[in-house]
Motif scaffolding. Structure first.
Motif, short mmCIF file in Angstrom:
data_model
loop_
_atom_site.label_atom_id
_atom_site.label_comp_id
_atom_site.label_asym_id
_atom_site.label_seq_id
_atom_site.Cartn_x
_atom_site.Cartn_y
_atom_site.Cartn_z
N ILE A 100 0.86 -1.19 0.00
CA ILE A 100 0.00 0.00 0.00
C ILE A 100 0.89 1.24 0.00
O ILE A 100 2.05 1.18 0.45
CB ILE A 100 -0.96 0.01 1.20
CG1 ILE A 100 -0.19 0.04 2.53
CG2 ILE A 100 -1.90 -1.18 1.15
CD1 ILE A 100 -1.08 0.37 3.73
N GLY A 101 0.37 2.34 -0.48
CA GLY A 101 1.19 3.52 -0.71
C GLY A 101 2.00 3.97 0.50
O GLY A 101 3.19 4.30 0.38
N LEU A 129 -0.45 -4.59 -6.61
CA LEU A 129 -1.39 -3.98 -5.67
C LEU A 129 -1.99 -2.72 -6.29
O LEU A 129 -2.60 -1.90 -5.61
CB LEU A 129 -0.71 -3.61 -4.34
CG LEU A 129 -0.73 -4.70 -3.24
CD1 LEU A 129 0.26 -5.80 -3.54
CD2 LEU A 129 -0.47 -4.10 -1.88
N GLY A 130 -1.80 -2.59 -7.60
CA GLY A 130 -2.29 -1.40 -8.30
C GLY A 130 -1.11 -0.49 -8.61
O GLY A 130 -0.32 -0.17 -7.71
N VAL A 162 -2.11 -14.21 -13.69
CA VAL A 162 -2.42 -12.85 -13.23
C VAL A 162 -2.18 -11.85 -14.35
O VAL A 162 -3.05 -11.05 -14.69
CB VAL A 162 -1.51 -12.49 -12.02
CG1 VAL A 162 -1.74 -11.04 -11.61
CG2 VAL A 162 -1.78 -13.43 -10.85
N GLN A 163 -1.00 -11.91 -14.93
CA GLN A 163 -0.55 -10.84 -15.82
C GLN A 163 -1.30 -10.80 -17.15
O GLN A 163 -1.45 -9.75 -17.76
CB GLN A 163 0.96 -10.98 -16.04
CG GLN A 163 1.74 -10.83 -14.73
CD GLN A 163 3.03 -11.60 -14.71
OE1 GLN A 163 3.52 -12.06 -15.74
NE2 GLN A 163 3.61 -11.76 -13.51
N ARG A 171 -8.00 -4.65 -21.86
CA ARG A 171 -6.55 -4.85 -21.97
C ARG A 171 -6.13 -5.96 -21.01
O ARG A 171 -6.81 -6.22 -20.01
CB ARG A 171 -5.79 -3.58 -21.55
CG ARG A 171 -5.74 -2.51 -22.59
CD ARG A 171 -5.03 -1.27 -22.09
NE ARG A 171 -5.81 -0.53 -21.11
CZ ARG A 171 -5.42 0.61 -20.52
NH1 ARG A 171 -4.24 1.12 -20.80
NH2 ARG A 171 -6.19 1.23 -19.66
N SER A 172 -4.97 -6.59 -21.27
CA SER A 172 -4.43 -7.50 -20.25
C SER A 172 -3.91 -6.65 -19.09
O SER A 172 -3.58 -5.46 -19.28
CB SER A 172 -3.30 -8.36 -20.83
OG SER A 172 -2.17 -7.54 -21.07
N LEU A 173 -3.83 -7.26 -17.91
CA LEU A 173 -3.28 -6.50 -16.76
C LEU A 173 -1.86 -6.04 -17.06
O LEU A 173 -1.48 -4.92 -16.71
CB LEU A 173 -3.29 -7.37 -15.50
CG LEU A 173 -4.65 -7.59 -14.84
CD1 LEU A 173 -4.49 -8.42 -13.57
CD2 LEU A 173 -5.32 -6.26 -14.52
#
Ligand SMILES: O=C(O)c1cc(=O)[nH]c(=O)n1[C@@H]1O[C@H](COP(=O)(O)O)[C@@H](O)[C@H]1O
Length: 282
Positions: A100-101, A129-130, A162-163, A171-173
């Motif tokens: 997290i940030g 995580l974004g 995942v990717q 779009r793909s991740l």
């Protein structure tokens, strides 16, 4: 400090684009006649840095192999970073951090703040995580002239679930992450400081890899890829690729000349593959 992308392009042009990973596996320590302890780790690391830091563009210590010895392992890592940098290599800390940030800010101060004992020219990050959670690291890198390499398409087969999953907009991740990296690098010359990690093992990924930043390509050597695979994976952006080899070079130690020769062989093969693809593309 001069931005990482500029420093990396210069190092790639003068030393060739190879990155050698420092991955002191227990099995390699044994093969080198060393004990699997801090003294063995120290000797292995010093030998590798002494043999290669004055000639390869990038050295990439894999933090896990140092962390497993606790604080004394980290002390070896700190010294390796300082020694490699003073011999002229760029150091990419392979720590694959992502959180997290507010916690990312602490990782950023560990690796990307010039006053930190582990300050490195660049660090590997996980964006899963974004991408936005990486903001504190992106800002810290920009402020200190460091860089980041963000995982996009990793060399391991498990990464695809995942990717390559599809994001809400189709779009793909991985492509989503690559597009975010391209936005970070917009306008940077000669090369942005936000790099992507794309495995050399993957063949044609179908992804748009034109992020105006460096592309770290691990998987050469022990994982089965070769420099000749690079044009197929990277196409028109192969000139921005930093191919990365760890065990494929390290297994030639502990003799320093043999380590250098192994790195030189990979570098020659990379040069041949990249210039061959330029000739073909006209
Ligand atoms: O970020 C990395 O360097 C990395 C990303 C990836 O997709 N695959 C990958 O193998 N790596 C790292 O690259 C190194 C590969 O080591 P070798 O297989 O011995 O060359 C290891 O330190 C891995 O952690």
């Amino acid at each position: 400090m001069i931005p990482f992308g500029t420093r990396l392009r210069r190092a790639m042009d003068t030393r060739g684009p190879l990155c050698v990973g420092i991955d002191p596996h227990a099995s390699l320590l044994r093969d080198w006649g060393l004990n699997d302890d801090v003294a063995g780790l120290e000797r292995f690391t010093r030998t590798t840095v002494d043999a290669l830091a004055d000639r390869v563009a990038v050295l990439k210590p894999q933090s896990a192999f140092f962390e497993r010895f606790g604080s004394r392992g980290i002390a070896v890592l700190e010294k390796a970073v300082a020694d490699a940098r003073s011999a002229g290599a760029l150091v990419l800390m392979d720590a694959k951090r992502g959180d997290i940030g507010s916690t990312m800010a602490a990782y950023a101060s560990a690796f990307l703040d010039e006053g930190s004992p582990l300050f490195s020219d660049a660090v590997t990050l996980s964006p899963y995580l974004g991408f936005g959670s990486l903001r504190p690291a992106l800002d810290a890198a920009a402020a200190s002239g460091a860089g980041v390499f963000v995982l996009a398409l990793t060399s391991n087969p498990e990464g695809a679930e995942v990717q390559r999953a599809t994001a809400a907009d189709g779009r793909s991740l991985a492509q989503l992450m690559l597009d975010r990296m391209a936005a970070e690098n917009e306008g940077a010359r000669p090369l942005g400081s936000v790099g992507a990690v794309v495995g050399a093992t993957l063949g044609d990924t179908g992804a748009d890899l034109a992020i105006n930043g460096p592309l770290l390509a691990p998987g050469i050597g022990a994982q089965g890829a070769t420099p000749a695979d690079l044009p197929k994976v990277f196409g028109s952006v192969v000139g921005n690729v930093v191919p990365s080899v760890s065990r494929g070079v390290l297994r030639h130690g502990p003799d320093a000349a043999a380590l250098r020769e192994a790195a030189e062989r990979f570098a020659d093969e990379v040069r041949a593959a990249v210039s061959g693809s330029r000739d073909r593309d006209g």
